[in-house]
Design an enzyme around this catalytic site. Sequence first.
Site, PDB file in Angstrom:
ATOM      1  N   HIS A 183      -4.614  -4.328  -2.443  1.00 51.17           N
ATOM      2  CA  HIS A 183      -5.018  -3.972  -1.075  1.00 51.17           C
ATOM      3  C   HIS A 183      -5.134  -2.473  -0.878  1.00 51.17           C
ATOM      4  CE1 HIS A 183      -3.296  -8.112   0.380  1.00 51.17           C
ATOM      5  NE2 HIS A 183      -4.421  -8.221  -0.296  1.00 51.17           N
TER       6      HIS A 183
ATOM      7  N   CYS B   5     -15.726  13.522   8.121  1.00 48.13           N
ATOM      8  CA  CYS B   5     -16.195  13.728   6.737  1.00 48.13           C
ATOM      9  C   CYS B   5     -16.993  15.046   6.651  1.00 48.13           C
ATOM     10  CB  CYS B   5     -17.085  12.545   6.355  1.00 48.13           C
ATOM     11  SG  CYS B   5     -17.940  12.748   4.798  1.00 48.13           S
TER      12      CYS B   5
ATOM     13  N   SER C  26       4.766 -13.652   2.011  1.00 49.21           N
ATOM     14  CA  SER C  26       4.693 -14.919   2.755  1.00 49.21           C
ATOM     15  C   SER C  26       3.606 -15.817   2.167  1.00 49.21           C
ATOM     16  CB  SER C  26       4.370 -14.624   4.228  1.00 49.21           C
ATOM     17  OG  SER C  26       3.155 -13.884   4.297  1.00 49.21           O
TER      18      SER C  26
ATOM     19  N   VAL D 130       0.844  -1.223   0.000  1.00 49.47           N
ATOM     20  CA  VAL D 130       0.000   0.000   0.000  1.00 49.47           C
ATOM     21  C   VAL D 130       0.870   1.261   0.000  1.00 49.47           C
ATOM     22  CG1 VAL D 130      -1.902  -1.197   1.159  1.00 49.47           C
ATOM     23  CG2 VAL D 130      -0.152  -0.054   2.545  1.00 49.47           C
TER      24      VAL D 130
HETATM   25  C1  BV8 Z   1     -11.282 -11.127   1.717  1.00 47.40           C
HETATM   26  C2  BV8 Z   1      -3.794  -3.731   3.784  1.00 47.40           C
HETATM   27  C3  BV8 Z   1     -13.490 -11.777   1.252  1.00 47.40           C
HETATM   28  C4  BV8 Z   1      -3.958  -3.088   5.102  1.00 47.40           C
HETATM   29  C5  BV8 Z   1      -3.795  -6.151   4.097  1.00 47.40           C
HETATM   30  C6  BV8 Z   1     -11.539 -14.674   8.636  1.00 47.40           C
HETATM   31  C7  BV8 Z   1     -12.255 -13.485   8.583  1.00 47.40           C
HETATM   32  C8  BV8 Z   1     -12.166 -12.614   7.503  1.00 47.40           C
HETATM   33  C9  BV8 Z   1     -11.337 -12.935   6.432  1.00 47.40           C
HETATM   34  C10 BV8 Z   1     -10.622 -14.115   6.512  1.00 47.40           C
HETATM   35  C11 BV8 Z   1     -10.708 -14.990   7.566  1.00 47.40           C
HETATM   36  N1  BV8 Z   1      -9.890 -16.048   7.332  1.00 47.40           N
HETATM   37  C12 BV8 Z   1      -9.285 -15.871   6.135  1.00 47.40           C
HETATM   38  C13 BV8 Z   1      -9.731 -14.717   5.631  1.00 47.40           C
HETATM   39  C14 BV8 Z   1      -9.346 -14.131   4.404  1.00 47.40           C
HETATM   40  C15 BV8 Z   1      -8.301 -13.069   4.771  1.00 47.40           C
HETATM   41  C16 BV8 Z   1      -6.952 -13.766   4.923  1.00 47.40           C
HETATM   42  O1  BV8 Z   1      -6.371 -14.151   3.947  1.00 47.40           O
HETATM   43  N2  BV8 Z   1      -6.493 -13.932   6.171  1.00 47.40           N
HETATM   44  C17 BV8 Z   1      -5.224 -14.610   6.353  1.00 47.40           C
HETATM   45  C18 BV8 Z   1      -4.452 -13.917   7.469  1.00 47.40           C
HETATM   46  C19 BV8 Z   1      -5.506 -16.058   6.628  1.00 47.40           C
HETATM   47  N3  BV8 Z   1      -8.301 -12.164   3.651  1.00 47.40           N
HETATM   48  C20 BV8 Z   1      -9.097 -11.110   3.676  1.00 47.40           C
HETATM   49  O2  BV8 Z   1      -9.794 -10.767   4.609  1.00 47.40           O
HETATM   50  C21 BV8 Z   1      -9.121 -10.333   2.368  1.00 47.40           C
HETATM   51  N4  BV8 Z   1     -10.477 -10.091   1.991  1.00 47.40           N
HETATM   52  O3  BV8 Z   1     -10.926 -12.269   1.751  1.00 47.40           O
HETATM   53  O4  BV8 Z   1     -12.566 -10.732   1.411  1.00 47.40           O
HETATM   54  C22 BV8 Z   1     -13.999 -12.086   2.633  1.00 47.40           C
HETATM   55  C23 BV8 Z   1     -14.784 -11.148   3.257  1.00 47.40           C
HETATM   56  C24 BV8 Z   1     -15.315 -11.444   4.524  1.00 47.40           C
HETATM   57  C25 BV8 Z   1     -15.004 -12.665   5.150  1.00 47.40           C
HETATM   58  C26 BV8 Z   1     -14.158 -13.592   4.518  1.00 47.40           C
HETATM   59  C27 BV8 Z   1     -13.653 -13.303   3.253  1.00 47.40           C
HETATM   60  C28 BV8 Z   1      -8.445  -8.975   2.566  1.00 47.40           C
HETATM   61  C29 BV8 Z   1      -6.951  -9.185   2.747  1.00 47.40           C
HETATM   62  C30 BV8 Z   1      -6.241  -7.839   2.708  1.00 47.40           C
HETATM   63  C31 BV8 Z   1      -5.858  -7.446   4.100  1.00 47.40           C
HETATM   64  N5  BV8 Z   1      -5.074  -6.199   4.004  1.00 47.40           N
HETATM   65  N6  BV8 Z   1      -3.127  -5.007   3.994  1.00 47.40           N
HETATM   66  C32 BV8 Z   1      -2.648  -2.641   5.666  1.00 47.40           C
HETATM   67  O5  BV8 Z   1      -1.609  -2.699   4.978  1.00 47.40           O
HETATM   68  O6  BV8 Z   1      -2.681  -2.196   6.818  1.00 47.40           O
HETATM   69  S1  BV8 Z   1      -2.946  -7.585   4.324  1.00 47.40           S
HETATM   70  C33 BV8 Z   1      -1.270  -7.316   4.596  1.00 47.40           C
HETATM   71  O7  BV8 Z   1      -0.677  -8.618   4.479  1.00 47.40           O
HETATM   72  C34 BV8 Z   1      -0.539  -6.484   3.569  1.00 47.40           C
HETATM   73  O8  BV8 Z   1      -1.323  -6.056   2.472  1.00 47.40           O
HETATM   74  C35 BV8 Z   1       0.515  -7.446   3.051  1.00 47.40           C
HETATM   75  O9  BV8 Z   1       0.867  -7.189   1.762  1.00 47.40           O
HETATM   76  C36 BV8 Z   1      -0.241  -8.682   3.156  1.00 47.40           C
HETATM   77  C37 BV8 Z   1       0.486  -9.946   2.949  1.00 47.40           C
HETATM   78  O10 BV8 Z   1       1.656  -9.894   3.719  1.00 47.40           O
HETATM   79  P1  BV8 Z   1       3.034  -9.933   2.907  1.00 47.40           P
HETATM   80  O11 BV8 Z   1       3.046  -8.817   1.934  1.00 47.40           O
HETATM   81  O12 BV8 Z   1       3.242 -11.292   2.384  1.00 47.40           O
HETATM   82  O13 BV8 Z   1       4.042  -9.571   4.040  1.00 47.40           O
HETATM   83  P2  BV8 Z   1       4.585 -10.581   5.151  1.00 47.40           P
HETATM   84  O14 BV8 Z   1       5.195  -9.750   6.208  1.00 47.40           O
HETATM   85  O15 BV8 Z   1       3.526 -11.578   5.488  1.00 47.40           O
HETATM   86  O16 BV8 Z   1       5.731 -11.395   4.387  1.00 47.40           O
HETATM   87  C38 BV8 Z   1       6.885 -10.704   3.953  1.00 47.40           C
HETATM   88  C39 BV8 Z   1       7.708 -11.726   3.196  1.00 47.40           C
HETATM   89  O17 BV8 Z   1       8.818 -11.047   2.646  1.00 47.40           O
HETATM   90  C40 BV8 Z   1       8.257 -12.827   4.095  1.00 47.40           C
HETATM   91  O18 BV8 Z   1       8.040 -14.075   3.466  1.00 47.40           O
HETATM   92  C41 BV8 Z   1       9.763 -12.530   4.156  1.00 47.40           C
HETATM   93  O19 BV8 Z   1      10.526 -13.724   4.150  1.00 47.40           O
HETATM   94  C42 BV8 Z   1       9.988 -11.798   2.866  1.00 47.40           C
HETATM   95  N7  BV8 Z   1      11.078 -10.838   2.873  1.00 47.40           N
HETATM   96  C43 BV8 Z   1      11.563 -10.108   3.929  1.00 47.40           C
HETATM   97  N8  BV8 Z   1      12.562  -9.298   3.488  1.00 47.40           N
HETATM   98  C44 BV8 Z   1      12.683  -9.522   2.140  1.00 47.40           C
HETATM   99  C45 BV8 Z   1      11.744 -10.491   1.751  1.00 47.40           C
HETATM  100  N9  BV8 Z   1      11.618 -10.919   0.489  1.00 47.40           N
HETATM  101  C46 BV8 Z   1      12.446 -10.372  -0.436  1.00 47.40           C
HETATM  102  N10 BV8 Z   1      13.375  -9.440  -0.140  1.00 47.40           N
HETATM  103  C47 BV8 Z   1      13.520  -8.996   1.130  1.00 47.40           C
HETATM  104  N11 BV8 Z   1      14.454  -8.069   1.425  1.00 47.40           N
HETATM  105 ZN    ZN Z   2     -19.107  10.760   4.889  1.00 51.14          ZN
END
Ligand code: BV8
Ligand code: ZN
Length: 249
Positions: A118, A147, A189, A102
């Site tokens: 996202h 707002c 991840s 983002v």
């Molecule tokens: C949805 C924006 C339909 C905000 C983010 C229960 C209730 C509700 C939903 C769910 C539920 N169970 C499952 C879900 C679905 C849920 C989900 O997937 N949950 C997961 C945790 C299981 N998804 C959602 O809710 C999505 N919407 O499904 O709608 C729905 C509706 C209602 C009910 C059910 C379904 C919405 C998901 C979006 C959430 N918003 N961000 C903000 O930024 O504040 S998510 C957030 O995590 C970020 O966007 C981020 O991008 C994203 C993923 O994380 P990563 O980018 O992968 O980052 P992470 O730290 O995890 O990993 C970093 C990686 O980089 C590591 O592997 C590391 O090794 C590596 N790394 C480190 N350094 C380096 C490197 N790689 C290369 N070079 C380096 N130098």
């Molecule tokens: Zn409003």
Amino acid sequence: MEIPDDLIDALTCANFVAALTGAGVSAESGIKTFRDPDGLWAKFNPMELASIDGFLSNPQRVWDWYQYRREVINNAKPNPGHYALAEMEKLFPQFTLITQNVDRLHQKAGSKKVIELHGNIIENHCFQCKRPFEGETALPDGEIPKCPSCGGLIRPSVVWFGELLPFDALTEAEQSATECNVFFSIGTSAEVYPAANLPLIAKRSGALVVEVNPNYTALTPYVDFKISETSAVALPAIVEEVKRKKGLL
Ligand code: BV8
Ligand code: ZN
């Protein structure tokens, strides 16, 4: 660093390359990832900060957290990994960049077309009536702006857990995953859905899947190439090798 020859060969003759990026791509710009041990969520529970319920139960805490992240992001610069992805737009006949991030560092690095799954942390809108909010966000005592149309609380225009991803963005991302010849999963991840489905859609559709990530992830067992290196090192090396193979160097 060593890039496998057959990956360079596949990229050199690829018509359509797609890339999905996550927080790891911005790590080398000084922006903490979410799940790394020192990450943003080491201290907090993501569901309490990046969700509708989290905002409703404690709007000030969530607003403060985003204001803090915006501060970090405003001072962040793209790193060589972002610039390499911007170069890929010109290196392949067709290239689609899909991001979970983002922070808009891809755009700052010159990527013209970025699919933001996202949302983004720069813009804001009204929690109540959804109208975009262009007003001042840094109010005295960190007060949450209201707002002007309905008095509702202003929130960052990111997609929270439990919220649907923008329909057009997800559709275009899935289309690219289905049609591309090579799909990169970079710095993610692969734990957040539906974004984490994209490399699997690509794999099922016959694409070569490449993971660029120093660590093991949920996707690692399914990839064709695993490059255990940071994106700021690996991506410029890949671009350089493909340019050489294409006789552009
Ligand atoms: C949805 C924006 C339909 C905000 C983010 C229960 C209730 C509700 C939903 C769910 C539920 N169970 C499952 C879900 C679905 C849920 C989900 O997937 N949950 C997961 C945790 C299981 N998804 C959602 O809710 C999505 N919407 O499904 O709608 C729905 C509706 C209602 C009910 C059910 C379904 C919405 C998901 C979006 C959430 N918003 N961000 C903000 O930024 O504040 S998510 C957030 O995590 C970020 O966007 C981020 O991008 C994203 C993923 O994380 P990563 O980018 O992968 O980052 P992470 O730290 O995890 O990993 C970093 C990686 O980089 C590591 O592997 C590391 O090794 C590596 N790394 C480190 N350094 C380096 C490197 N790689 C290369 N070079 C380096 N130098
Ligand atoms: Zn409003």
